[in-house]
Design an enzyme around this catalytic site. Structure first.
Site, PDB file in Angstrom:
ATOM      1  N   SER A 158      -1.588   0.215  -3.238  1.00  0.00           N
ATOM      2  CA  SER A 158      -0.450   0.308  -2.317  1.00  0.00           C
ATOM      3  C   SER A 158      -0.125   1.772  -2.063  1.00  0.00           C
ATOM      4  CB  SER A 158       0.781  -0.380  -2.929  1.00  0.00           C
ATOM      5  OG  SER A 158       1.961  -0.058  -2.220  1.00  0.00           O
ATOM      6  N   TYR A 184       6.182   0.304 -10.420  1.00  0.00           N
ATOM      7  CA  TYR A 184       5.277  -0.175  -9.370  1.00  0.00           C
ATOM      8  C   TYR A 184       4.274   0.908  -9.003  1.00  0.00           C
ATOM      9  CZ  TYR A 184       3.744  -2.259  -4.944  1.00  0.00           C
ATOM     10  OH  TYR A 184       2.995  -2.800  -3.929  1.00  0.00           O
TER      11      TYR A 184
END
Length: 317
Positions: A158, A184
């Site tokens: 990501s 994350y």
């Protein structure tokens, strides 16, 4: 690598004219969003797709369209149980696939969680690092003998990797204040570094591994996001100077995965980070401006993560 596809390309556009009859693919996270669309796109071109999901009932309900596309396109679709937050479940899944014995031409590590509250997997790992990285690390390494020579492994990273490098001294926030976005970022950097390490180890068999950034998409991935985590993300976008966060549709978001798996040249994408159906360039300071941070592709960083991951899962590869 430049080409005819970009940020707005869809799975059907990317795979137009591509025939996948005789190919087998394993895709994790097929109970919603990108996983369902990725499975549909490959099965519609004749691939035999195995979808892995934690909740088989949910996956069964979500993949009716995949089965229809497979029937129409000459492909097949089956499900296998996999909870990436449990090493016992990962081992059981890999054992089941090895017992079956049929090879995979494509493996797409699609499943993941994002911005979760602080917590741990069944084995005591921080939730995002344990689920997004360690679960896939164990699964793919255990089934590596099943990946056909010349095959492709695609690991979803990501743009969030730009938030943080991995922290191998404190991977589970034992001494660091927990921040869902930092966690994350660490996990998504780990996904990119895993592709680097895996590509190094499998390329002698013609197998190439890469990581991809699907884009910002409204899917179930955001189910843990609170108003506070949303505000933190939007503030980071604002302060980065990158402007408005632009969202893709699900078919646009899954396009880079199928491009990297079935269209792109393996020697070009091997060990690289891709976005918008292209190989990404080095990133700016912005977390939404695109590109890849050098630390997410650094070979030494990848080797250190590999060693730490082996230590954590208790197996050497």
């Amino acid at each position: 690598m430049t080409g005819q596809f970009g940020a707005k390309s869809t799975t059907d556009e990317v795979l137009d004219g591509i025939a996948l009859g005789g190919k087998r693919a394993l895709i994790t996270g097929v109970s919603a969003g990108l996983g369902v669309e990725t499975a549909r796109a490959l099965a519609a071109r004749g691939a035999a797709v195995v979808g892995a999901a934690r909740d088989l009932a949910k996956a069964e309900e979500a993949t009716g369209g995949v089965r229809a596309a497979a029937a129409a396109g000459g492909g097949t679709f089956t499900l296998v149980e996999l909870d990436l937050a449990s090493l016992a479940s990962v081992r059981a899944c890999s054992d089941r696939l090895q017992a079956d014995g049929r090879p995979f031409d494509i493996v797409i590590a699609n499943a993941g969680v994002m911005a979760t509250p602080f917590g741990h997997t069944q084995d005591g790992f921080e939730t995002q690092f344990g689920t997004n990285h360690l679960g896939h690390f164990l699964l793919i390494n255990r089934i590596a003998p099943l990946i056909a020579d010349g095959g492709r492994v695609v690991i979803l990273s990501s743009g969030g990797h730009q938030i943080s490098d991995v922290d191998l001294a404190d991977p589970h926030f034992a001494s660091t204040p927990y921040d869902p976005w930092v966690a994350y970022g660490r996990a998504k950097t780990a996904n990119a570094l895993f592709a680097v390490g895996l590509d190094k180890r499998l390329r002698q068999r013609g197998i190439r591994a890469c990581s991809v950034m699907p884009g910002a998409i409204h899917t179930d991935l955001g189910r843990y996001m609170t108003p506070e985590t949303v505000a933190a993300l939007l503030e980071s976008v604002k302060t980065s100077g990158s402007g408005k966060l632009e969202y893709k549709t699900v078919p646009q978001g899954a396009a880079t995965s199928v491009w990297a798996a079935a269209v792109a040249d393996g020697d070009a994408v091997g060990g690289r980070y891709c976005e918008d159906c292209q190989i990404a360039e080095t990133a700016s300071a912005s977390i939404t401006g695109g590109g890849v941070q050098p630390y997410a592709l650094d070979p030494e960083n990848a080797e250190q993560l590999w060693a730490k991951s082996e230590e954590l899962v208790g197996e050497r590869f």
